[in-house]
Motif scaffolding. Structure first.
Motif, short mmCIF file in Angstrom:
data_model
loop_
_atom_site.label_atom_id
_atom_site.label_comp_id
_atom_site.label_asym_id
_atom_site.label_seq_id
_atom_site.Cartn_x
_atom_site.Cartn_y
_atom_site.Cartn_z
N SER A 121 8.73 -34.12 9.63
CA SER A 121 8.94 -35.52 10.00
C SER A 121 10.39 -35.94 9.75
CB SER A 121 7.98 -36.42 9.22
OG SER A 121 6.64 -36.09 9.50
N ALA A 158 1.04 -28.03 2.61
CA ALA A 158 0.90 -28.65 3.93
C ALA A 158 1.54 -30.04 3.95
CB ALA A 158 -0.56 -28.73 4.32
N LEU A 159 1.36 -30.80 2.87
CA LEU A 159 1.97 -32.12 2.80
C LEU A 159 3.50 -32.04 2.81
CD1 LEU A 159 -0.34 -33.96 0.23
CD2 LEU A 159 -0.20 -34.34 2.70
N HIS A 201 4.68 -31.05 6.28
CA HIS A 201 4.61 -32.19 7.22
C HIS A 201 5.75 -33.18 6.96
CE1 HIS A 201 3.20 -36.22 8.49
NE2 HIS A 201 2.73 -35.55 9.54
N SER A 202 6.05 -33.45 5.71
CA SER A 202 7.13 -34.36 5.37
C SER A 202 8.48 -33.82 5.84
CB SER A 202 7.17 -34.61 3.87
OG SER A 202 8.26 -35.41 3.50
#
Length: 216
Positions: A71, A63-64, A67-68
């Motif tokens: 972005s 998930a991290l 998200h990165s």
């Protein structure tokens, strides 16, 4: 003079061709970067589809990373839109320098202070303060400032749009009365301290002399 003019025209044609090639290369690089990021997102989603979601440590790491990556796509698209916005603002706010201005600058030996090339080469824009720069060089100046409203002329530091120089910031000096009041306060505090010490000495009184011992 005819040979020099022909040479300037050849150089201008070469500069225009180089600018087109660089623009096409920049577009291709942007498309490849976005494509690579989209492939990365698809890879993370594929891992989730294979192993399912158990809300464990692996899912948190995925998930991290997801998200990165999302972005990063948004950041690159915003930067690309900002570049196109600056190009439109340059074309709408600054007129192209006419042939007379360019010939005068070339006869006087003036060059673009950013790239140090002749004004006869490439497109030239005239800013609010009257100075002239190549269009690509002026775009780099505005891109560094992130906004055409805050960008300044590299020569005179005036605003590119209005041509006015902002006044220097006013530094406020301490008032003389304030210094006098501080001195009076310090004197008053000193007198108060001296009076307090005097009262303490009065309460204690003078030291009594020692009494001699009685003879036997």
């Amino acid at each position: 003079e005819t040979e020099l003019r022909q040479l300037d025209q050849d150089v201008a044609i070469a500069e225009a061709e180089h600018a087109r090639c660089m623009g096409a290369m920049d577009t291709a690089i942007f498309a490849l970067e976005i494509y690579a990021l989209l492939v990365t997102i698809a890879h993370f989603v594929h891992i989730w589809a294979l192993h399912g979601t158990s809300f464990g440590l692996v899912d948190g790491v995925l998930a991290l990373h997801l998200h990165s990556t999302i972005s990063m796509i948004g950041k690159k698209i915003a930067e690309r839109r900002n570049v196109h916005r600056i190009s439109r603002e340059l074309n709408s706010n600054f007129p192209d320098a006419n042939d007379l201005d360019i010939r005068k600058a070339s006869a006087a030996g003036d060059v673009c202070c950013i790239c140090l090339n002749s004004m006869m080469v490439g497109g030239v824009k005239k800013v609010g303060c009257g100075h002239m720069f190549h269009t690509n060089c002026l775009r780099e100046v505005v891109e560094r400032e992130r906004s055409i409203a805050t960008a300044k002329c590299p020569l005179c530091r005036a605003s590119l749009v209005t041509g006015r120089q902002e006044p220097p910031p006013v530094v406020r000096q301490p008032m003389a009365g304030g210094l006098a009041n501080n001195g009076n306060n310090e004197t008053t505090n000193t007198n108060n301290n001296d009076g307090a010490l005097g009262r303490i000495g009065a309460d204690v009184g003078p030291a009594q002399p020692a009494q001699p011992a009685n003879p036997q």
